[in-house]
Design a protein around this motif. Structure first.
Motif, PDB file in Angstrom:
ATOM      1  N   TRP A 131       0.822  -1.224   0.000  1.00  0.00           N
ATOM      2  CA  TRP A 131       0.000   0.000   0.000  1.00  0.00           C
ATOM      3  C   TRP A 131       0.853   1.269   0.000  1.00  0.00           C
ATOM      4  O   TRP A 131       0.351   2.344  -0.339  1.00  0.00           O
ATOM      5  CB  TRP A 131      -0.933   0.021   1.214  1.00  0.00           C
ATOM      6  N   ASN A 132       2.118   1.178   0.399  1.00  0.00           N
ATOM      7  CA  ASN A 132       2.981   2.376   0.386  1.00  0.00           C
ATOM      8  C   ASN A 132       3.092   2.978  -1.013  1.00  0.00           C
ATOM      9  O   ASN A 132       3.311   4.177  -1.167  1.00  0.00           O
ATOM     10  CB  ASN A 132       4.384   2.038   0.887  1.00  0.00           C
ATOM     11  N   ILE A 133       2.939   2.114  -2.026  1.00  0.00           N
ATOM     12  CA  ILE A 133       3.013   2.595  -3.423  1.00  0.00           C
ATOM     13  C   ILE A 133       1.980   3.709  -3.643  1.00  0.00           C
ATOM     14  O   ILE A 133       2.214   4.651  -4.408  1.00  0.00           O
ATOM     15  CB  ILE A 133       2.760   1.424  -4.400  1.00  0.00           C
ATOM     16  N   VAL A 154      -6.981  -4.942  10.055  1.00  0.00           N
ATOM     17  CA  VAL A 154      -7.530  -3.754  10.715  1.00  0.00           C
ATOM     18  C   VAL A 154      -6.437  -2.767  11.154  1.00  0.00           C
ATOM     19  O   VAL A 154      -6.526  -1.564  10.874  1.00  0.00           O
ATOM     20  CB  VAL A 154      -8.408  -4.165  11.925  1.00  0.00           C
ATOM     21  N   LYS A 155      -5.389  -3.283  11.813  1.00  0.00           N
ATOM     22  CA  LYS A 155      -4.349  -2.379  12.326  1.00  0.00           C
ATOM     23  C   LYS A 155      -3.682  -1.624  11.158  1.00  0.00           C
ATOM     24  O   LYS A 155      -3.519  -0.401  11.213  1.00  0.00           O
ATOM     25  CB  LYS A 155      -3.313  -3.184  13.122  1.00  0.00           C
ATOM     26  N   ALA A 156      -3.326  -2.375  10.120  1.00  0.00           N
ATOM     27  CA  ALA A 156      -2.666  -1.741   8.964  1.00  0.00           C
ATOM     28  C   ALA A 156      -3.599  -0.722   8.298  1.00  0.00           C
ATOM     29  O   ALA A 156      -3.151   0.337   7.850  1.00  0.00           O
ATOM     30  CB  ALA A 156      -2.248  -2.814   7.957  1.00  0.00           C
ATOM     31  N   LEU A 157      -4.884  -1.024   8.268  1.00  0.00           N
ATOM     32  CA  LEU A 157      -5.837  -0.078   7.666  1.00  0.00           C
ATOM     33  C   LEU A 157      -5.902   1.197   8.489  1.00  0.00           C
ATOM     34  O   LEU A 157      -5.979   2.305   7.942  1.00  0.00           O
ATOM     35  CB  LEU A 157      -7.232  -0.705   7.575  1.00  0.00           C
ATOM     36  N   LYS A 158      -5.859   1.041   9.800  1.00  0.00           N
ATOM     37  CA  LYS A 158      -5.901   2.214  10.670  1.00  0.00           C
ATOM     38  C   LYS A 158      -4.649   3.075  10.517  1.00  0.00           C
ATOM     39  O   LYS A 158      -4.663   4.270  10.786  1.00  0.00           O
ATOM     40  CB  LYS A 158      -6.045   1.767  12.133  1.00  0.00           C
ATOM     41  N   GLU A 159      -3.561   2.419  10.133  1.00  0.00           N
ATOM     42  CA  GLU A 159      -2.293   3.164   9.991  1.00  0.00           C
ATOM     43  C   GLU A 159      -2.098   3.727   8.585  1.00  0.00           C
ATOM     44  O   GLU A 159      -1.171   4.474   8.343  1.00  0.00           O
ATOM     45  CB  GLU A 159      -1.125   2.226  10.345  1.00  0.00           C
ATOM     46  N   GLU A 192     -14.329  -3.816  14.739  1.00  0.00           N
ATOM     47  CA  GLU A 192     -12.925  -3.515  15.090  1.00  0.00           C
ATOM     48  C   GLU A 192     -12.445  -2.262  14.360  1.00  0.00           C
ATOM     49  O   GLU A 192     -11.752  -1.422  14.918  1.00  0.00           O
ATOM     50  CB  GLU A 192     -12.034  -4.691  14.712  1.00  0.00           C
ATOM     51  N   LEU A 193     -12.845  -2.149  13.102  1.00  0.00           N
ATOM     52  CA  LEU A 193     -12.424  -0.989  12.307  1.00  0.00           C
ATOM     53  C   LEU A 193     -12.969   0.302  12.901  1.00  0.00           C
ATOM     54  O   LEU A 193     -12.290   1.330  12.944  1.00  0.00           O
ATOM     55  CB  LEU A 193     -12.960  -1.175  10.884  1.00  0.00           C
ATOM     56  N   ARG A 194     -14.207   0.237  13.370  1.00  0.00           N
ATOM     57  CA  ARG A 194     -14.838   1.436  13.940  1.00  0.00           C
ATOM     58  C   ARG A 194     -14.328   1.731  15.338  1.00  0.00           C
ATOM     59  O   ARG A 194     -14.213   2.882  15.737  1.00  0.00           O
ATOM     60  CB  ARG A 194     -16.361   1.262  13.959  1.00  0.00           C
ATOM     61  N   ASP A 195     -13.972   0.671  16.095  1.00  0.00           N
ATOM     62  CA  ASP A 195     -13.559   0.839  17.497  1.00  0.00           C
ATOM     63  C   ASP A 195     -12.114   1.294  17.673  1.00  0.00           C
ATOM     64  O   ASP A 195     -11.818   2.120  18.513  1.00  0.00           O
ATOM     65  CB  ASP A 195     -13.726  -0.479  18.273  1.00  0.00           C
ATOM     66  N   LEU A 196     -11.228   0.676  16.875  1.00  0.00           N
ATOM     67  CA  LEU A 196      -9.795   0.912  17.085  1.00  0.00           C
ATOM     68  C   LEU A 196      -9.444   2.372  16.814  1.00  0.00           C
ATOM     69  O   LEU A 196      -9.851   2.912  15.790  1.00  0.00           O
ATOM     70  CB  LEU A 196      -9.000   0.015  16.128  1.00  0.00           C
ATOM     71  N   PRO A 197      -8.713   3.046  17.729  1.00  0.00           N
ATOM     72  CA  PRO A 197      -8.372   4.451  17.461  1.00  0.00           C
ATOM     73  C   PRO A 197      -7.492   4.586  16.219  1.00  0.00           C
ATOM     74  O   PRO A 197      -6.665   3.731  15.947  1.00  0.00           O
ATOM     75  CB  PRO A 197      -7.620   4.896  18.723  1.00  0.00           C
ATOM     76  N   THR A 198      -7.720   5.659  15.476  1.00  0.00           N
ATOM     77  CA  THR A 198      -6.939   5.925  14.273  1.00  0.00           C
ATOM     78  C   THR A 198      -5.606   6.531  14.643  1.00  0.00           C
ATOM     79  O   THR A 198      -5.539   7.380  15.535  1.00  0.00           O
ATOM     80  CB  THR A 198      -7.676   6.953  13.372  1.00  0.00           C
ATOM     81  N   THR A 199      -4.518   6.117  13.969  1.00  0.00           N
ATOM     82  CA  THR A 199      -3.220   6.745  14.239  1.00  0.00           C
ATOM     83  C   THR A 199      -3.128   8.034  13.442  1.00  0.00           C
ATOM     84  O   THR A 199      -3.768   8.193  12.401  1.00  0.00           O
ATOM     85  CB  THR A 199      -2.073   5.823  13.795  1.00  0.00           C
ATOM     86  N   LYS A 200      -2.346   8.962  13.920  1.00  0.00           N
ATOM     87  CA  LYS A 200      -2.140  10.227  13.191  1.00  0.00           C
ATOM     88  C   LYS A 200      -1.239   9.990  11.993  1.00  0.00           C
ATOM     89  O   LYS A 200      -0.319   9.203  12.045  1.00  0.00           O
ATOM     90  CB  LYS A 200      -1.535  11.267  14.120  1.00  0.00           C
ATOM     91  N   SER A 201      -1.506  10.680  10.876  1.00  0.00           N
ATOM     92  CA  SER A 201      -0.625  10.521   9.700  1.00  0.00           C
ATOM     93  C   SER A 201       0.523  11.509   9.785  1.00  0.00           C
ATOM     94  O   SER A 201       0.471  12.461  10.523  1.00  0.00           O
ATOM     95  CB  SER A 201      -1.400  10.745   8.414  1.00  0.00           C
TER      96      SER A 201
END
Ligand SMILES: O=C(O)c1ccccc1N[C@@H]1O[C@H](COP(=O)(O)O)[C@@H](O)[C@H]1O
Length: 201
Positions: A131-133, A154-159, A192-201
């Motif tokens: 996904w970095n591409i 989920v974690k990778a999506l949040k990041e 899980e997607l809705r619950d997990l806090p989003t990381t800052k970009s």
């Protein structure tokens, strides 16, 4: 999706779009209209190098809100369908940064781009790409992230952050068999997607 009850159960989870694959070589090929079609979620027809005439026929018959073009459709082909008032999701197969070069030719007449993993077949590979591409994508069309997204993503999506990310496309990794979705697995994933806090970009 192929089964009426399964479609109804997934729609209740609050997904935005539900897809129907009109590609005869796919194990998910929909050859018969299900007894129920979504009324809240948007209906997406997935096509691979289909004729424009057939696409128009399917849009009419299934009341499709979007057509997802998952083959080698040219910009001109997309532009023509768009001029008929059809909303378009154009899929691109990604393996390397150079795979994004062609994307700009499709700007202006696609509602969404969809970035999927390059594979020997057209879609439904169940494999993820780097996904970095996508950080090199600087177009204006919003995109859907696709390709092998699964319960553990989920974690990778949040990041993953991108200003044009509009949605997440799930498919083969959430099935009990081709064309039948695992409702519980999708429910857990969405929670899980809705619950997990989003990381800052
Ligand atoms: O799923 C298929 O069989 C398929 C066949 C032909 C074109 C597209 C297809 N599916 C699309 O592929 C992506 C990614 O799916 P996956 O998560 O890797 O299984 C998705 O947009 C599907 O709609």
């Amino acid at each position: 999706m192929t089964d009426a009850d399964n479609i109804r159960d997934v729609e209740v989870l609050g997904v935005d779009m539900i897809g129907f694959i009109f590609y005869p070589k796919s194990p998910r090929y929909l050859y018969q209209i299900p007894r129920y079609l979504p009324t809240l979620a948007k209906r997406v027809g997935v096509f691979v190098n289909e004729t424009k005439e057939n696409i128009l026929m399917y849009v009419d018959r299934f009341g499709l809100n979007y057509v997802q073009l998952h083959g080698d459709e040219s910009p001109e082909y997309c532009r023509t369908l768009h001029s008929y008032g059809i909303r378009i999701i154009k899929a691109f197969s990604i393996a390397l940064p150079k795979d994004l070069l062609a994307v700009s030719d499709y700007e202006g007449f696609c509602d969404y781009f969809l970035f999927d993993t390059r594979s020997a077949h057209y879609g439904g590979s169940g494999q993820q790409f780097d996904w970095n591409i996508l950080q090199r994508y600087n177009g204006s069309t919003p995109f859907l992230l696709s390709g092998g997204i699964n319960s553990y993503s989920v974690k990778a999506l949040k990041e993953f952050h991108h200003p044009r990310l509009a949605g997440i496309d799930i498919n083969s990794r959430f099935e009990t068999s081709p064309g039948i979705k695992d409702v519980e697995r999708i429910g857990r994933f969405l929670k899980e997607l809705r619950d997990l806090p989003t990381t800052k970009s």
